[in-house]
Design an enzyme around this catalytic site. Structure first.
Site, PDB file in Angstrom:
ATOM      1  N   GLY A 181       5.689  30.002  11.540  1.00 41.41           N
ATOM      2  CA  GLY A 181       7.145  29.992  11.575  1.00 41.41           C
ATOM      3  C   GLY A 181       7.791  30.460  10.289  1.00 41.41           C
ATOM      4  O   GLY A 181       8.998  30.676  10.243  1.00 41.41           O
ATOM      5  N   CYS A 205      10.830  39.510  45.556  1.00 38.58           N
ATOM      6  CA  CYS A 205       9.576  38.800  45.777  1.00 38.58           C
ATOM      7  C   CYS A 205       9.789  37.353  46.191  1.00 38.58           C
ATOM      8  O   CYS A 205       8.844  36.653  46.512  1.00 38.58           O
ATOM      9  CB  CYS A 205       8.683  38.876  44.543  1.00 38.58           C
ATOM     10  SG  CYS A 205       9.172  37.753  43.209  1.00 38.58           S
ATOM     11  N   CYS A 218       6.774  40.610  39.488  1.00 34.88           N
ATOM     12  CA  CYS A 218       7.444  40.818  40.761  1.00 34.88           C
ATOM     13  C   CYS A 218       6.608  41.738  41.671  1.00 34.88           C
ATOM     14  O   CYS A 218       6.378  41.442  42.838  1.00 34.88           O
ATOM     15  CB  CYS A 218       8.823  41.427  40.511  1.00 34.88           C
ATOM     16  SG  CYS A 218       9.919  41.331  41.947  1.00 34.88           S
ATOM     17  N   CYS A 271      13.560  39.634  39.760  1.00 40.29           N
ATOM     18  CA  CYS A 271      12.750  39.247  38.609  1.00 40.29           C
ATOM     19  C   CYS A 271      12.977  40.231  37.469  1.00 40.29           C
ATOM     20  O   CYS A 271      12.991  41.449  37.685  1.00 40.29           O
ATOM     21  CB  CYS A 271      11.260  39.289  38.957  1.00 40.29           C
ATOM     22  SG  CYS A 271      10.740  38.001  40.090  1.00 40.29           S
ATOM     23  N   CYS A 308      14.355  35.479  43.846  1.00 39.36           N
ATOM     24  CA  CYS A 308      14.297  36.922  43.585  1.00 39.36           C
ATOM     25  C   CYS A 308      14.468  37.647  44.920  1.00 39.36           C
ATOM     26  O   CYS A 308      13.814  37.321  45.913  1.00 39.36           O
ATOM     27  CB  CYS A 308      12.972  37.300  42.944  1.00 39.36           C
ATOM     28  SG  CYS A 308      12.686  39.086  42.886  1.00 39.36           S
TER      29      CYS A 308
END
Lengths: 232, 282, 256
Positions: free
Chosen positions: B31, B243, B271, B265, B240
Site C-alpha cells: 500500500g 447473460c 459475459c 456486464c 445483465c
C-alpha cells in the site's frame, strides 16, 4: 493555637518606575497577630496604608520586607515566599477577602459568582447554588436578581453579592475591606450578624470599618496603622 | 518474435531493473507509494503508461497477457496495449481471465476470481488518496508516515452528513494491511471486496505521478467505513441483458435517442463465457 | 515532576535577535498561565517552543503524560508529538482559518480529532459534535454548515470546540481573541473561562490583552525582548507590578 494569621516586620513600598523611580514607603515593621475567632479593625487616618496592608495580607500586593504567616491545612505558611500555586490554594481553602468593589465577570449570573468559590472547593453545583441562594436571600437580594449578571446592579446590591461570595465558604481567615460602606441599616445588621457568626465559628477577621457603629459591634480590638513620613 | 530494434518488452534492461526494485519495495510495504523513474512511452500519459511500464518489467516469454479497459477486452486502449506487447515482447495474448498470467486493467477487476500466480496490473491516474483533501504533497507524505488518516474519515463523515451515505462510487479508499491508506485506482467500489485477500499479486503503476505500489497475495484490503454506516458495494439493480447475471458489475448502455437503455456486464469475457455456456446448455 | 509541562533555560536566537533568553516556566494541571508582552517580545515564539512546533537552541521542555511518564518534547518522534497534539494537547490559533478546515462542515471539524483517534461510529461522532456546538453556543442546527459562512466569533468558538472535544489536559492558545470585535471578544473570553474551569484544563495563553489575561489567567508571565521580566499571581502582577516594563504595560491599559 494562638494565632491564625500574623505578620513579622512587614514592610511595603512602591517604586514608580514611570515617575523616575520615585519610591513611596507605605508600611514598615508591621507586627499584627490575629487569633481564631478574633476580629481586629484596622485604624488610622486615610492614606495611612490600611488598604495596602489588607492587599498585602491577601497577596494582592507584593511585600518588600518581613513575613506573613498563615495557618493553612495544619502548617504555617509564609505567604510572602509561597509560590503562586500555593497562594491560590490558601485563597481557596483558608483566606477569604471581601473587597470594596465587586469585579464583575461578564455574563456570569449572580448565583454562580457566589457559588464559584464553593465549587472550587469541590462542592457539587446544586449544593453550591443552594448555599449561594441562601446567603443572597439573607442579604435581602431578591431571587429575581440571582439569575442576572450583577453588572447593572446598584453599588449596594453589588456589595451584597460580594459579601455573599466572601461568607459562603467558611474561611479560617477573612479580610473585610469596608464591608458595609454602601448598605442601609437593615443590611448592615445582617452583615454584623454574619461577622459575629463567623467569629463564633472560629474565623479570624481583619477589617477596615469606617462605620464606627458596625466596628464597635464586631471588633475585639483596634490595630493602628501608622502613616509613614513622606520619602525624602 | 519481438519486433526488430526493440529490447524485449520495449524498456531497456536497466529501466526494468529499476522498476523491479521499486516493485519489490512496494510488495514489501503493501500500500506504500514508491517513486520510480517513469520512462517515455509510445503513448501519452493517461493512456496507461504506468501500467505498461509495470507490465513490461514483469512480463516474460512464457506469459499470456490480457488487457481490459472498463472491463472490456475490445476497446481501443485495451487493443492497443495488447498489440503493443505482442509486438515488443512477442508474448501470447488472451481475452480469457482464467487463461491469462498477467492482466493489465483500467477501471475494473475481472469478475472471474483470480488465482495464485496471476498478476493484476492496474493503471493509476492519481495514486494519492488524500490529494483532494490535503493539497500539500509533503503533508500527505507525513500523514502516510504517521498513519494519520483521520482526514479521510472526515471526508466520509461529510458524505454521510450531506447525502446520507458515502457518495464515493469509484476509487473508494482502502486501508491495506491495516496500515497504509491506498487508492484502488478508479475501479468501482463494487470491485473493492475482490481486492481483499486476493490470491493474485496486485501491482499499481502511475506513470504521470511516477509512483508504484502493490498489494501482495492474501493481504487484507479494507474499505474505510463507519460501524453504523458499513461499506456497501453498489450495483445497478438489474440482471445483465445479455447473460442474465445478477452478480456482475453492469454498464448502462443507451440503445436509442428515445431514452431506451439496457444493462450489460462490464466484464466482456465473463459475459461472453456465460452466454456460451448458456447456449451450450440449451 | 508534578507539573504537566516544565521548561528550563530556553534560549533561541533568530540571527542576532534573541527571541528567548533563559526562559523557564511550569504549568500545573488545571492552571491557566498567560504570557503577556508586546509584539516581538517572544511570547508567541515561547508558545511554539513549548508546544514542540519550534526547537530551542538550548534548554529543555518536558511533559508528563496521563500515565505519569515524562517526555522531553524535542526528543519525541514526530509521530508521538502529533499523537500528543491530537489527544492530550490542543492548540487554538489566533486566526480560526489556521485551526479549522474551512471546506469541512462544523460537525466534521469537531469530529476530526475523534476520528483521528479511532472513533468509527458516525452516530456517536455526530452526537458528540452536536453537544459541543451547544457548549460553545453555536446553534446545533448549523452542524452541517460550512465555517466559511460563520462569523469570526463563531469560527473561533468552533475552533475551541474542535480542540476540546478530545478532552485535552493542556491547551495552548495564541491570541484567541485577537482578530475579533470587542463585544465578541468578551463573550469568547467568558466562554473560554467557563469551559476551562468546568473541564479543569491547563492553558498556556499568549495575549497582549491585559483584561483578557486578568479574566482568564491564574498566573502571569510578562515578557520583553525574549526575557521573562516578571511573573506571579495574576492580580499581584497587575495590581502591584514591580518591573518598569510591567508598570508601563499596566498603565497603558484603561481600567484593566
Amino acid at each position: 493555637m494562638s494565632w491564625a494569621i500574623r505578620t513579622e516586620g512587614l514592610g511595603k513600598s512602591f517604586t514608580l518606575h514611570l515617575q523616575g523611580g520615585t519610591r513611596i514607603p507605605v508600611l514598615e515593621g508591621v507586627e499584627l497577630e490575629v487569633a481564631p475567632g478574633e476580629c481586629v479593625a484596622l485604624a488610622g487616618p486615610s492614606g495611612a496604608g490600611k488598604s495596602t496592608l489588607m492587599r498585602c495580607l491577601y497577596g494582592n500586593y507584593g511585600v518588600g520586607a518581613g513575613r506573613i504567616l498563615i495557618r493553612h491545612a495544619g502548617a504555617e505558611i509564609d505567604l510572602v515566599t509561597a509560590d503562586a500555586r500555593l497562594v491560590r490554594e490558601v485563597r481557596r481553602e483558608t483566606l477569604g477577602h471581601v473587597s470594596q468593589f465587586l469585579r464583575v465577570i461578564p455574563r456570569v449570573p449572580t448565583l454562580d459568582i457566589v457559588a464559584e468559590p464553593l465549587m472550587a472547593r469541590g462542592l457539587d453545583r446544586e449544593a453550591a447554588r443552594a448555599r449561594a441562594a441562601e446567603l443572597l436571600a439573607r442579604l435581602n437580594l431578591p431571587a429575581r436578581l440571582h439569575g442576572l449578571p450583577p453588572a447593572t446592579f446598584s453599588g449596594g446590591e453589588q456589595q451584597r453579592v460580594n459579601l455573599a461570595r466572601g461568607f459562603a465558604p467558611f474561611y479560617p481567615v477573612l479580610l473585610l475591606d469596608e464591608p458595609t460602606a454602601s448598605l442601609d441599616a437593615a443590611n448592615r445588621a445582617v452583615v454584623v450578624g454574619l461577622i459575629q457568626a463567623a467569629k463564633a465559628a472560629g474565623t479570624a477577621i481583619i477589617g477596615i470599618f469606617h462605620d464606627t457603629e458596625v466596628r464597635d459591634q464586631v471588633a475585639d480590638r483596634l490595630f493602628e496603622v501608622q502613616p509613614m513620613p513622606a520619602a525624602a | 518474435m519481438t519486433a526488430l530494434g526493440y529490447n524485449f518488452g520495449y524498456l531497456d534492461e536497466n529501466t526494468k531493473r529499476m522498476i523491479r526494485r521499486a516493485l519489490l519495495k512496494a510488495v514489501a510495504i503493501p500500500g506504500h507509494q514508491v517513486p520510480f523513474g517513469a520512462r517515455e512511452m509510445p503513448l501519452p500519459y493517461g493512456w496507461g503508461t504506468g501500467g505498461i511500464a509495470v507490465t513490461a518489467s514483469v512480463i516474460g516469454t512464457g506469459d499470456r497477457l490480457k488487457v481490459i479497459d472498463q472491463g472490456a477486452d475490445d476497446t481501443t486502449n485495451a487493443v492497443s496495449i495488447r498489440r503493443f506487447f505482442a509486438k515488443v515482447a512477442g508474448v501470447a495474448t488472451t481475452e480469457s481471465t482464467a487463461e491469462a498470467t498477467i492482466i493489465q486493467t483500467r477501471h475494473r477487476i475481472p469478475e472471474t476470481r483470480l488465482r495464485e500466480g496471476q498478476i493484476l496490473v492496474y493503471q493509476v491516474p492519481m495514486p494519492e488518496p488524500l490529494f483532494r483533501l490535503e493539497p500539500r504533497v509533503a503533508e500527505t507524505r507525513r500523514m502516510h508516515a504517521l498513519a494519520d488518516y483521520g482526514l479521510m474519515h472526515v471526508k466520509l463523515y461529510e458524505d454521510i452528513a450531506r447525502h446520507g451515505h458515502v457518495a464515493i462510487s469509484y476509487n473508494y479508499p482502502v486501508l491495506v494491511g491495516g496500515r497504509y491508506l491506498m487508492s484502488p485506482s478508479p475501479i468501482p467500489a463494487f470491485d473493492n471486496p475482490k481486492m481483499d485477500r486476493m490470491p493474485a499479486l496486485q501491482l499499481f503503476g502511475a506513470g504521470r505521478e511516477k509512483r508504484i505500489y502493490a498489494v501482495p497475495p492474501y493481504t487484507s484490503v479494507r474499505s474505510l467505513d463507519f460501524e453504523d454506516h458499513p461499506f456497501q458495494p453498489v450495483r445497478a439493480d438489474a440482471p445483465c441483458a445479455l447473460c442474465g447475471s445478477r452478480e456482475s458489475y453492469l454498464d448502462e448502455v443507451l440503445t436509442d435517442d428515445q431514452g431506451g437503455r439496457m444493462f450489460v456486464c462490464s466484464d466482456t469475457d465473463y459475459c461472453n463465457t456465460r452466454q456460451t455456456h448458456r447456449e451450450a446448455a440449451e | 515532576m508534578s507539573a504537566l509541562l516544565e521548561a528550563h533555560g530556553l534560549n533561541l536566537r533568530f540571527g542576532a535577535v534573541p527571541a528567548l533568553e533563559d526562559v523557564s516556566i511550569e504549568v500545573h494541571p488545571g492552571e491557566v498561565v498567560a504570557i503577556v508582552g508586546e509584539s516581538g517580545s517572544g511570547k508567541t515564539t515561547l508558545l511554539r517552543v513549548l508546544s514542540g512546533m519550534m526547537r530551542p537552541d538550548s534548554g529543555e521542555v518536558r511533559y508528563r503524560d496521563p500515565d505519569g511518564a515524562v517526555h522531553v518534547i524535542h526528543a519525541m518522534g514526530e509521530a508521538a508529538l502529533r499523537q500528543l497534539h491530537r489527544t492530550d494537547w490542543g492548540f487554538v490559533h489566533q486566526n480560526p482559518r489556521d485551526g479549522l478546515r474551512m471546506r469541512v462542515s462544523a460537525g466534521g471539524n469537531i469530529g476530526e480529532r475523534l476520528m483521528a483517534t479511532g472513533a468509527r461510529h458516525y452516530g456517536r461522532i455526530r452526537t458528540e459534535a452536536t453537544e459541543w456546538l451547544r457548549r460553545v453556543e453555536i446553534d446545533p442546527e448549523r452542524i452541517d454548515g460550512m465555517p466559511a459562512l460563520f462569523s469570526g466569533g463563531m469560527q473561533q468558538r468552533l475552533q475551541i470546540a474542535r480542540t476540546l472535544v478530545t478532552r485535552p489536559r493542556l491547551v495552548f492558545m495564541d491570541e484567541p481573541t485577537g482578530g475579533l470585535d470587542v463585544s465578541v471578544q468578551a463573550r469568547l473570553l467568558d466562554l473560554i473561562r467557563a469551559l476551562v474551569a468546568d473541564l479543569g484544563i491547563a492553558v498556556v495563553i499568549v495575549t497582549h490583552d491585559i483584561a483578557a489575561a486578568r479574566l482568564l489567567a491564574h498566573r502571569l508571565l510578562v515578557m520583553r525582548r525574549g526575557q521573562v521580566v516578571e511573573q506571579g499571581l495574576t492580580d499581584r502582577v497587575l495590581d502591584d507590578p514591580q518591573h518598569e516594563y510591567t508598570q508601563l504595560l499596566v498603565a497603558s491599559v484603561l481600567a484593566a
